[in-house]
Design a protein around this motif. Structure first.
Motif, mmCIF file in Angstrom:
data_model
loop_
_atom_site.group_PDB
_atom_site.id
_atom_site.type_symbol
_atom_site.label_atom_id
_atom_site.label_comp_id
_atom_site.label_asym_id
_atom_site.label_seq_id
_atom_site.Cartn_x
_atom_site.Cartn_y
_atom_site.Cartn_z
ATOM 1 N N TYR A 1 21.679 62.423 59.463
ATOM 2 C CA TYR A 1 20.480 62.594 60.222
ATOM 3 C C TYR A 1 21.242 62.516 61.629
ATOM 4 N N PRO A 2 21.891 63.597 62.291
ATOM 5 C CA PRO A 2 22.361 63.221 63.719
ATOM 6 C C PRO A 2 21.257 63.242 64.636
ATOM 7 N N GLY A 3 21.421 62.542 65.756
ATOM 8 C CA GLY A 3 20.306 62.526 66.777
ATOM 9 C C GLY A 3 20.453 61.466 67.590
ATOM 10 N N SER A 4 19.304 61.033 68.363
ATOM 11 C CA SER A 4 19.228 60.033 69.225
ATOM 12 C C SER A 4 18.773 58.949 68.642
ATOM 13 N N TYR A 5 19.241 57.319 68.597
ATOM 14 C CA TYR A 5 18.505 56.400 67.995
ATOM 15 C C TYR A 5 18.500 55.214 68.887
ATOM 16 N N PRO A 6 17.476 54.523 68.794
ATOM 17 C CA PRO A 6 17.061 53.103 69.751
ATOM 18 C C PRO A 6 18.107 52.082 69.163
ATOM 19 N N ILE A 7 18.573 51.369 70.144
ATOM 20 C CA ILE A 7 19.623 50.284 69.837
ATOM 21 C C ILE A 7 18.842 49.004 70.594
ATOM 22 N N VAL A 8 19.574 47.888 70.367
ATOM 23 C CA VAL A 8 19.534 46.414 71.149
ATOM 24 C C VAL A 8 20.766 46.485 71.914
ATOM 25 N N HIS A 9 21.008 46.861 73.250
ATOM 26 C CA HIS A 9 22.231 47.064 73.923
ATOM 27 C C HIS A 9 22.977 45.868 73.703
ATOM 28 N N GLY A 10 24.266 46.113 73.421
ATOM 29 C CA GLY A 10 25.451 45.150 73.204
ATOM 30 C C GLY A 10 25.411 44.516 71.982
ATOM 31 N N GLN A 11 24.354 44.657 71.020
ATOM 32 C CA GLN A 11 24.137 44.018 69.860
ATOM 33 C C GLN A 11 24.132 44.586 68.560
ATOM 34 N N THR A 12 23.569 45.895 68.777
ATOM 35 C CA THR A 12 23.453 46.758 67.168
ATOM 36 C C THR A 12 24.736 47.244 67.010
ATOM 37 N N THR A 13 25.156 47.007 65.798
ATOM 38 C CA THR A 13 26.395 47.493 65.159
ATOM 39 C C THR A 13 26.789 48.937 64.702
ATOM 40 N N LEU A 14 27.819 49.277 64.789
ATOM 41 C CA LEU A 14 28.308 50.652 64.193
ATOM 42 C C LEU A 14 27.553 50.657 62.592
ATOM 43 N N ALA A 15 27.798 49.565 61.855
ATOM 44 C CA ALA A 15 27.118 49.675 60.414
ATOM 45 C C ALA A 15 25.795 49.778 60.502
#
Length: 574
Positions: free
Chosen positions: A348-362
């Motif tokens: 599912y390519p697209g835009s995903y929300p993250i926690v800046h500097g904390q969310t990991t690639l996994a």
């Protein structure tokens, strides 16, 4: 809490203003025209005036009667007798056979009641009615920073904005009026304002004949529909439009708001007043915080006082909003959800929300539904903008910053050439080692673009070859095979470098083993085509010569030392 910071001294032109000021505050440069000027520019000439163009029924308890108002008198019922009467120039309303009364400056409801009393005294036991049938017209005066100041015809139902629309859009000159043409104004043209001055719609003054003066903010009327700032006109009013200095008398508003820009300063303005103009009453609730920056001039420099406010607190208690001063900078602070863009071989390519500097690639791979079956299992790329360094945290052992500087045996020309071929700003993630260990733990930053390539089963050949591009992967073949498939080295080859895309390691030579997905770079002899490039090449060559000379000196010094030791030893043992 006030926070003071020294600001770079710059040439002041009437104060702390202009583009340089905005840039030093970390704000966008100001727009070319103030808000008042932009509003005036959008005005269109009014249509044919009509006294019956009303906003709704006239309120008899607010409308004041004056000379020229027409009344309809109705007497009886089957059929009624009707006739019209008009308030005279002296302010009297004369009703035939019933009498006269003074109507000027009186509330309409009072005049109607008095007129009906006169009629009932004469026409007993007969229904009577007195209504306003046509409001009057009269002259008002417009003066100040308008193109053609003078006398304008207005209706009793006209507001201040109506007469200013005529004053700023009327194309007629006095000569045309004298010719009998349908000009809106009788006045005289005047010299245009100086370039630094513009009409101030936020400081319009309305002078009444009784000596009272109202201070009006027409921008507030246009922005949020505040009718108290756009009252009805009365006979003989004088509308004064002052001018303001576009560098000294303004407040700057920045941010992702509907109406940013320059607002002419209004005495008594609070921060909340300007926020409402820029965002609107409802729109203001969508913002969290606002920053107020104020210049404080010193003896030889300018300092900036910075304060931040919660908009919800200002709305709950407007008294907390500070008073503004000319030159203040107001910036809306927008909290935007950090996100990354995932492309390539994921479910599912697209835009995903993250926690800046904390969310990991996994975690990102899990949000994207995992890798697609066609994805390569060896590596992935993270493209990171210049706002954040292409680096990883101490625990991110499965990612390397793949930049040309890692190839230490490349000179400056080769590094520049490689960067142009590969456009490096990547983090390279070794997925094979990551899957075997604890998983990819590269931390993600706002705005990252993560690309998961497909397993093309190919090798990319770039640089000094006739046909750069992808070559099908053949197990067991060295770099020589892939360079040959790309057309062979060009006329000025200097070196062959193989970049392992999974680890970022660089090896040199045509006999280097190659794996699927690797990149082969064919270097070329320097051919600088600009003076700057030539300078870089000469500096690199000089640096290498100096390094070789130092190495030779160390070797000679070492030999001399060894020879001295041998000579001494021989002398001792004789």
């Amino acid at each position: 809490m006030h926070r003071y910071g020294t600001w770079v001294v710059f040439a002041l032109l009437g104060g702390f203003l202009g583009t340089a000021a905005a840039q030093n505050l970390g704000m966008p440069a100001r727009q070319a025209e103030p808000v008042s000027v932009e509003l005036l520019r959008r005005l269109e000439p009014p249509g044919t005036p009509s006294a019956l163009a009303l906003e709704g029924p006239i309120d008899p308890h607010r409308y004041r009667v004056g000379p020229g108002d027409q009344f309809m008198v109705t007497i009886g019922s089957t059929p009624p007798q009707t006739f019209t009467v008009e308030v005279s120039a002296t302010g009297s309303l004369v009703i035939p056979e019933a009498g006269a009364l003074n109507a000027s400056e009186r509330i309409l409801a009072e005049v109607q009641e008095a007129a009906q009393s006169l009629l009932k005294a004469y026409y007993r036991n007969v229904p009577v009615e007195v209504t306003l049938s046509r409001p009057r017209t009269f002259y008002v005066h417009v003066t100040g920073a308008v193109p053609v100041p003078g006398r304008f015809l207005a209706s009793a139902t006209a507001r201040v904005s109506d007469i200013l629309q005529q004053a700023f859009t009327s194309p007629r000159l006095p000569e045309e009026e004298e010719k009998g043409e349908n000009a809106a104004a009788i006045g005289s043209a005047r010299t245009a304002l100086h370039a630094f001055y513009q009409p101030s719609l936020r400081n319009v003054r309305l002078h009444h004949r009784n000596g009272e003066t109202e201070h009006l903010d027409l921008v507030r009327y246009y922005a949020i529909g505040d009718l108290s700032q756009n009252p009805y006109l009365t006979d003989g009013d004088v509308v004064e439009v002052p001018a303001f200095h576009t560098n000294r008398d303004v407040v700057f508003v920045f941010g992702e708001v509907p109406y940013p820009g320059l607002y002419d300063y209004r005495a008594g303005d609070t921060l909340l007043d300007v926020l409402l103009l820029a965002a609107g009453q409802e729109g203001l609730t969508r913002f969290d915080r606002v920053r107020l920056s104020r210049p404080v001039a010193g003896s030889d420099s300018v300092q900036v006082m910075v304060q931040e406010f919660a908009i919800a607190d200002l709305l709950a208690d407007p008294a907390r909003a500070p008073q503004l001063r000319p030159g203040d900078h107001v910036q809306f602070l927008v909290h935007r959800q950090p996100y990354v863009l995932v492309t390539g071989a994921v479910r599912y390519p697209g835009s995903y929300p993250i926690v800046h500097g904390q969310t990991t690639l996994a975690e990102l791979i899990a949000m994207a539904g995992g890798l697609a079956p066609k994805a390569t299992q060896r590596f992935a790329y993270i493209e990171r903008g210049p706002a954040y360094p292409p680096m990883v945290s101490a625990g991110d052992t499965n990612a390397v910053s793949w930049l040309p500087s890692q190839a230490s045996n490349l000179d400056v020309f080769a590094k520049i050439s490689l960067a142009q071929n590969l456009q490096q700003r990547w983090l390279l993630v070794d997925l094979e080692n990551a899957w075997a260990g604890r998983g990819p733990n590269t931390r993600l930053f706002d705005g990252d673009r993560v690309y998961f390539p497909e397993d093309r089963n190919s090798v990319l050949v770039v640089g000094h070859v006739p046909r750069p591009g992808y070559v099908p992967y053949v197990p067991g073949q060295s770099a020589r095979y892939y360079v040959s498939e790309a057309g062979g080295p060009g006329p000025r080859p200097r070196g062959i470098y193989v970049f392992n895309t999974a680890t970022g390691r660089v090896r040199e030579g045509l006999q280097t083993p190659v794996a699927s997905g690797d990149v082969i770079f064919v270097d070329a002899q320097p051919a600088p085509d600009t003076p700057e490039m030539a300078r870089l090449v000469l500096e690199e060559q000089a640096s290498r010569r100096q390094s070789r000379m130092q190495t030779a000196q160390v070797i000679l010094s070492t030999f001399a030392t060894i020879a001295g030791i041998i000579t001494a030893y021989a002398a001792i043992t004789r």
